[in-house]
Write a protein that holds these residues in place. Structure first.
Motif, PDB file in Angstrom:
ATOM      1  N   SER A  22       0.838  -1.209   0.000  1.00 46.74           N
ATOM      2  CA  SER A  22       0.000   0.000   0.000  1.00 46.74           C
ATOM      3  C   SER A  22       0.871   1.256   0.000  1.00 46.74           C
ATOM      4  CB  SER A  22      -0.912   0.003   1.225  1.00 46.74           C
ATOM      5  OG  SER A  22      -0.142  -0.050   2.422  1.00 46.74           O
ATOM      6  N   LEU A  23       2.153   1.092  -0.265  1.00 47.14           N
ATOM      7  CA  LEU A  23       3.067   2.230  -0.259  1.00 47.14           C
ATOM      8  C   LEU A  23       2.763   3.162  -1.435  1.00 47.14           C
ATOM      9  CD1 LEU A  23       6.403   0.240   0.349  1.00 47.14           C
ATOM     10  CD2 LEU A  23       5.149   1.614   2.048  1.00 47.14           C
ATOM     11  N   PRO A  24       2.892   4.475  -1.255  1.00 41.84           N
ATOM     12  CA  PRO A  24       2.786   5.389  -2.394  1.00 41.84           C
ATOM     13  C   PRO A  24       3.963   5.141  -3.346  1.00 41.84           C
ATOM     14  CG  PRO A  24       2.606   6.572  -0.296  1.00 41.84           C
ATOM     15  CD  PRO A  24       3.088   5.198   0.026  1.00 41.84           C
ATOM     16  N   VAL A  25       3.678   4.959  -4.609  1.00 41.89           N
ATOM     17  CA  VAL A  25       4.715   4.649  -5.592  1.00 41.89           C
ATOM     18  C   VAL A  25       4.645   5.667  -6.722  1.00 41.89           C
ATOM     19  CG1 VAL A  25       5.615   2.946  -7.214  1.00 41.89           C
ATOM     20  CG2 VAL A  25       4.622   2.195  -5.040  1.00 41.89           C
ATOM     21  N   TYR A  26       5.766   6.315  -6.970  1.00 36.74           N
ATOM     22  CA  TYR A  26       5.878   7.287  -8.062  1.00 36.74           C
ATOM     23  C   TYR A  26       6.845   6.736  -9.093  1.00 36.74           C
ATOM     24  CZ  TYR A  26       3.823  10.243  -4.451  1.00 36.74           C
ATOM     25  OH  TYR A  26       3.014  10.741  -3.477  1.00 36.74           O
ATOM     26  N   ALA A  27       6.463   6.847 -10.357  1.00 38.41           N
ATOM     27  CA  ALA A  27       7.296   6.283 -11.425  1.00 38.41           C
ATOM     28  C   ALA A  27       7.624   7.356 -12.453  1.00 38.41           C
ATOM     29  CB  ALA A  27       6.577   5.112 -12.099  1.00 38.41           C
ATOM     30  N   GLN A  28       8.875   7.367 -12.878  1.00 45.00           N
ATOM     31  CA  GLN A  28       9.329   8.319 -13.889  1.00 45.00           C
ATOM     32  C   GLN A  28       8.483   8.187 -15.147  1.00 45.00           C
ATOM     33  OE1 GLN A  28      13.485   7.945 -14.754  1.00 45.00           O
ATOM     34  NE2 GLN A  28      13.459   9.467 -16.388  1.00 45.00           N
ATOM     35  N   GLY A  29       8.103   9.315 -15.712  1.00 39.47           N
ATOM     36  CA  GLY A  29       7.266   9.329 -16.900  1.00 39.47           C
ATOM     37  C   GLY A  29       5.814   9.602 -16.596  1.00 39.47           C
ATOM     38  N   GLU A  30       5.405   9.467 -15.339  1.00 39.55           N
ATOM     39  CA  GLU A  30       4.018   9.714 -14.968  1.00 39.55           C
ATOM     40  C   GLU A  30       3.762  11.176 -14.613  1.00 39.55           C
ATOM     41  OE1 GLU A  30       3.201   5.198 -13.227  1.00 39.55           O
ATOM     42  OE2 GLU A  30       3.322   6.896 -11.850  1.00 39.55           O
ATOM     43  N   ASP A  31       4.819  11.937 -14.413  1.00 41.11           N
ATOM     44  CA  ASP A  31       4.724  13.376 -14.157  1.00 41.11           C
ATOM     45  C   ASP A  31       6.109  13.955 -14.428  1.00 41.11           C
ATOM     46  OD1 ASP A  31       3.931  15.911 -13.392  1.00 41.11           O
ATOM     47  OD2 ASP A  31       2.958  15.268 -11.538  1.00 41.11           O
ATOM     48  N   SER A  32       6.234  15.258 -14.310  1.00 44.06           N
ATOM     49  CA  SER A  32       7.552  15.862 -14.495  1.00 44.06           C
ATOM     50  C   SER A  32       8.491  15.383 -13.396  1.00 44.06           C
ATOM     51  CB  SER A  32       7.447  17.392 -14.455  1.00 44.06           C
ATOM     52  OG  SER A  32       7.158  17.839 -13.147  1.00 44.06           O
ATOM     53  N   LEU A  33       9.769  15.307 -13.715  1.00 44.04           N
ATOM     54  CA  LEU A  33      10.740  14.806 -12.751  1.00 44.04           C
ATOM     55  C   LEU A  33      10.781  15.652 -11.474  1.00 44.04           C
ATOM     56  CD1 LEU A  33      12.587  12.401 -12.596  1.00 44.04           C
ATOM     57  CD2 LEU A  33      14.430  13.790 -13.528  1.00 44.04           C
ATOM     58  N   PRO A  34      10.808  16.998 -11.569  1.00 42.58           N
ATOM     59  CA  PRO A  34      10.798  17.788 -10.328  1.00 42.58           C
ATOM     60  C   PRO A  34       9.572  17.511  -9.463  1.00 42.58           C
ATOM     61  CG  PRO A  34      11.430  19.167 -12.184  1.00 42.58           C
ATOM     62  CD  PRO A  34      10.968  17.859 -12.757  1.00 42.58           C
ATOM     63  N   ALA A  35       8.405  17.339 -10.098  1.00 44.80           N
ATOM     64  CA  ALA A  35       7.187  17.070  -9.344  1.00 44.80           C
ATOM     65  C   ALA A  35       7.268  15.710  -8.649  1.00 44.80           C
ATOM     66  CB  ALA A  35       5.977  17.122 -10.269  1.00 44.80           C
ATOM     67  N   LEU A  36       7.805  14.709  -9.319  1.00 43.97           N
ATOM     68  CA  LEU A  36       7.947  13.382  -8.729  1.00 43.97           C
ATOM     69  C   LEU A  36       8.902  13.408  -7.540  1.00 43.97           C
ATOM     70  CD1 LEU A  36       8.165  11.227 -11.982  1.00 43.97           C
ATOM     71  CD2 LEU A  36       6.264  11.288 -10.362  1.00 43.97           C
ATOM     72  N   VAL A  37      10.050  14.082  -7.702  1.00 40.63           N
ATOM     73  CA  VAL A  37      11.018  14.151  -6.616  1.00 40.63           C
ATOM     74  C   VAL A  37      10.431  14.893  -5.422  1.00 40.63           C
ATOM     75  CG1 VAL A  37      13.267  15.055  -5.927  1.00 40.63           C
ATOM     76  CG2 VAL A  37      12.999  13.981  -8.166  1.00 40.63           C
ATOM     77  N   GLU A  38       9.682  15.946  -5.691  1.00 39.09           N
ATOM     78  CA  GLU A  38       9.061  16.704  -4.603  1.00 39.09           C
ATOM     79  C   GLU A  38       8.056  15.848  -3.843  1.00 39.09           C
ATOM     80  OE1 GLU A  38       6.443  20.837  -3.967  1.00 39.09           O
ATOM     81  OE2 GLU A  38       7.239  20.305  -5.941  1.00 39.09           O
ATOM     82  N   ALA A  39       7.238  15.073  -4.576  1.00 35.02           N
ATOM     83  CA  ALA A  39       6.264  14.199  -3.925  1.00 35.02           C
ATOM     84  C   ALA A  39       6.958  13.103  -3.117  1.00 35.02           C
ATOM     85  CB  ALA A  39       5.344  13.582  -4.984  1.00 35.02           C
ATOM     86  N   PHE A  40       8.024  12.552  -3.654  1.00 33.44           N
ATOM     87  CA  PHE A  40       8.800  11.524  -2.948  1.00 33.44           C
ATOM     88  C   PHE A  40       9.390  12.091  -1.662  1.00 33.44           C
ATOM     89  CE2 PHE A  40      13.167   9.574  -2.629  1.00 33.44           C
ATOM     90  CZ  PHE A  40      12.758   8.374  -2.063  1.00 33.44           C
ATOM     91  N   ALA A  41       9.956  13.285  -1.733  1.00 31.16           N
ATOM     92  CA  ALA A  41      10.604  13.887  -0.571  1.00 31.16           C
ATOM     93  C   ALA A  41       9.617  14.217   0.531  1.00 31.16           C
ATOM     94  CB  ALA A  41      11.357  15.153  -0.988  1.00 31.16           C
ATOM     95  N   ALA A  42       8.345  14.406   0.165  1.00 27.96           N
ATOM     96  CA  ALA A  42       7.346  14.834   1.146  1.00 27.96           C
ATOM     97  C   ALA A  42       6.750  13.682   1.943  1.00 27.96           C
ATOM     98  CB  ALA A  42       6.229  15.595   0.433  1.00 27.96           C
ATOM     99  N   ASP A  43       7.054  12.439   1.585  1.00 26.07           N
ATOM    100  CA  ASP A  43       6.414  11.281   2.230  1.00 26.07           C
ATOM    101  C   ASP A  43       7.461  10.206   2.475  1.00 26.07           C
ATOM    102  OD1 ASP A  43       4.874   9.146   3.030  1.00 26.07           O
ATOM    103  OD2 ASP A  43       3.421   9.307   1.400  1.00 26.07           O
TER     104      ASP A  43
END
Length: 633
Positions: free
Chosen positions: A485-506
């Motif tokens: 149930s972990l939040p999973v972000y994958a490259q290509g699903e959003d801009s790279l800065p947005a993905l890194v920001e979401a990853f860093a926040a959780d």
């Protein structure tokens, strides 16, 4: 590091400085370089590979260093920023001084090297974005694209900028208000000029005038320099690019282009008959003949465009003529190199590729095999160079990087200096090699995916997954989403800065991707406590440049695999592992799911290139450590 840089500048020898994350290497070179500049009057150029570091230097490090130097010397160094011409807004173009640029008019090589733009500002309609650019033009002091927040798309920016070759120069009615000219004038007066590796690539290609005269060159993120110079020297040719160039010349210069169009169509037929991959024996006769015909036609169009530019009363728009002149000149330059003997003499490598898995027509590419010579003559000669990065000592020594960066070809001597790191790597992190896994084959194995899943579950997320292919990253994301149930972000699903920001926040999130994540991702703290690499990142076996470089080393009596493939993998492993420990209180695990890092004869060379984390092959020990880290949160 300060002492080493100061001695290098004073004595006139080149210096390679490996300065680990957290060292403060920007201050380590800025302070002695600025002190030298104000005391000697000699200009210093500082180059970075990334926008993030460039802005950090300008906003944070350079002002701090300048204040310190002023306190000691009594003189405050002047710092200027200098980028390529197209990074600056052109008032004349924005006011209608140039015709609208057709989609894809610029030569393919420029498009291939352009930095992609993301963000909400780039998602608005073209007209809305251009309107916002006009409003911004009235308030900006710099005209620098990176100062526009939110940004705009590449297509919108193309309506507001021109290349150096397209610029009207003294004939421009708004020359006095030109942002690019102002930036160059400021750089010509500054003590320290901050630029980027793309500009160094232009200099190395034989165009020194793009930078002001300077006696000291400092290259930050120097591990990336050779590849940036090679990218700058790569040319791309397709039937589509020929057709677009012909259309530009016909539309804006009113010249006949029938022969050029016919030659482009013939090129398409010839390329269609060739298989993808490296042209190991040079250009096939049919392709060589097609390129010769195409070059002759392009030169005729270029001559006609020049004649139109000289003609009085033609009624043609000066801006349109400049666009046509640049487009055809780019094509002629590319063809001149392609029909030369550079491939036969081993200076360049040529290959055919069909982009997007064959969905697009074939194109011909040409790239320099080695760039050490051009770096040595274009960048290092007659000046002192300091080249620094967190990853320069490959296999525990500086020689591989010194060869790649042309230092061994320079008349001046060079030294290597490792200033260490403020981090206690063996206490702060673990290097886990999954030695029990089978040797990697094509794609990522079920066993490797199971191992990654077990590690992510033990850690409770906080995983940065670095994969060798987009397909492997997608499979990893699917496994994580299906089993946890972990939040999973994958490259290509959003801009790279947005993905890194979401990853860093959780701190329970996982972020997976490919090469873009191996370098430059800076997420300190417990959010990034597990870095997983699916395999040793060797170049692809069918990579034409790597093949040609390997052959060249072997022909010279060297070890092609170690000099090219192993060195490439060592650099990426060091960069990837460097994502884990970003500050003194970081803790975590770097897991490599490739048993070869333990068993292969080259394993020692690779591990010596990585941070000195505590090594283990015991999965139970690693999962226990990750579980304790998860519990500590």
């Amino acid at each position: 590091m300060v002492r080493g840089v100061a001695a290098s500048i004073e004595e006139g020898h080149h210096l390679l400085v490996q300065a680990g994350t957290g060292t403060g290497k920007s201050l380590g070179y800025l302070v002695p370089a600025m002190a030298h500049a104000v005391e000697s009057g000699q200009r210093v150029v500082v180059s970075t590979a990334t926008l993030a570091l460039q802005r950090q230097i300008l906003i944070k490090d350079a002002p701090l260093a300048a204040r310190a130097v002023e306190a000691v010397t009594g003189a405050r160094p002047d710092v200027a920023l200098l980028k390529g011409w197209q990074n600056y807004l052109c008032r004349h173009r924005l006011q209608g001084g140039y015709p609208d640029q057709d989609e894809g008019t610029l030569f393919d090589a420029d498009q291939a090297l352009a930095r992609p733009r993301t963000g909400k500002g780039a998602q608005a309609g073209l007209g809305e974005q251009v309107l916002r650019l006009r409003q911004w033009a009235a308030s900006t002091d710099t005209g620098d694209r990176d100062d526009l927040v939110p940004g705009v798309s590449d297509r919108a920016w193309a309506q507001a900028s021109v290349s150096r070759a397209e610029c009207l120069g003294g004939a421009c009615p708004l020359k006095a208000e030109c942002f690019a000219e102002a930036a160059r004038a400021a750089a010509g007066q500054a003590d320290v000029v901050v630029t980027n590796h793309a500009m160094l690539g232009i200099v190395a290609a034989g165009n020194p005038g793009v930078l002001p005269e300077h006696e000291v060159l400092i290259v930050d993120e120097a591990h990336d320099l050779a590849e940036r110079v090679r990218s700058q020297g790569t040319v791309v040719l397709s039937a589509g690019s020929v057709a677009r160039t012909a259309a530009t010349a016909r539309k804006h210069a009113a010249v006949l282009v029938a022969d050029l169009e016919a030659a482009g169509q013939e090129l398409q037929l010839v390329l269609a008959e060739l298989a993808d991959g490296r042209l190991e024996d040079g250009l096939p006769p049919a392709l060589g003949q097609s390129l010769a015909v195409l070059e002759a036609a392009a030169r005729q169009v270029a001559a006609d465009v020049r004649e139109q530019g000289r003609a009085k009363g033609s009624g043609l728009d000066a801006g349109g003529l400049a666009l046509a002149r640049t487009a055809i000149a780019d094509l002629v330059d590319a063809l001149e190199r392609m029909v030369s003997d550079s491939v036969a003499q081993g200076r360049d490598v040529a290959w055919i590729e069909r982009p997007r898995m064959g969905a697009e027509p074939p194109r011909l590419l040409l790239a320099p095999i080695e760039v050490a010579g051009s770096v040595a003559t274009g960048l290092l000669a007659e000046r002192t160079a300091v080249l620094t990065s967190a990853t320069l000592a490959l296999g525990g020594g500086f020689e591989p990087m010194a060869r790649a960066l042309g230092l061994t070809l320079s008349e001046q001597r060079w030294e290597g200096l490792d200033v260490g790191s403020p981090f206690d790597y063996p206490r702060q992190g673990i290097l886990y090699v999954a030695a029990h896994l089978p040797r990697p084959g094509a794609g990522i194995s079920e066993a490797a995916l199971d191992e990654m899943l077990a590690l992510a579950e033990a850690s409770g997320g906080g995983m940065l997954g670095l994969f060798s292919s987009r397909r492997a990253a997608q499979e990893a994301a699917e496994v994580l989403r299906g089993a946890t149930s972990l939040p999973v972000y994958a490259q290509g699903e959003d801009s790279l800065p947005a993905l890194v920001e979401a990853f860093a926040a959780d701190d329970a999130a996982c972020l997976v991707g490919t090469l873009s994540l191996w370098q430059g991702v800076d997420v300190p703290g417990r959010t990034c406590r597990l870095v997983v690499m699916d395999r040793i990142p060797f170049p692809r076996p069918d990579d034409p440049v790597a093949q040609a470089r390997t052959d060249a080393v072997v022909a010279g009596g060297g070890n092609g695999f170690m000099s090219v493939s192993a060195a490439h993998a060592a650099l990426l492993l060091a960069q990837g592992a460097g994502r884990l420990i970003r500050r003194g209180d970081d803790r975590g695990v770097v897991a490599v799911l490739d048993s070869r890092l333990r068993t292969a004869r080259y394993a020692g060379f690779l591990t010596r290139s990585m941070p000195a984390l505590w090594p283990t092959t015991d999965p139970a020990v690693v999962r226990g450590a990750l579980a304790r880290l998860a519990g500590a949160g």
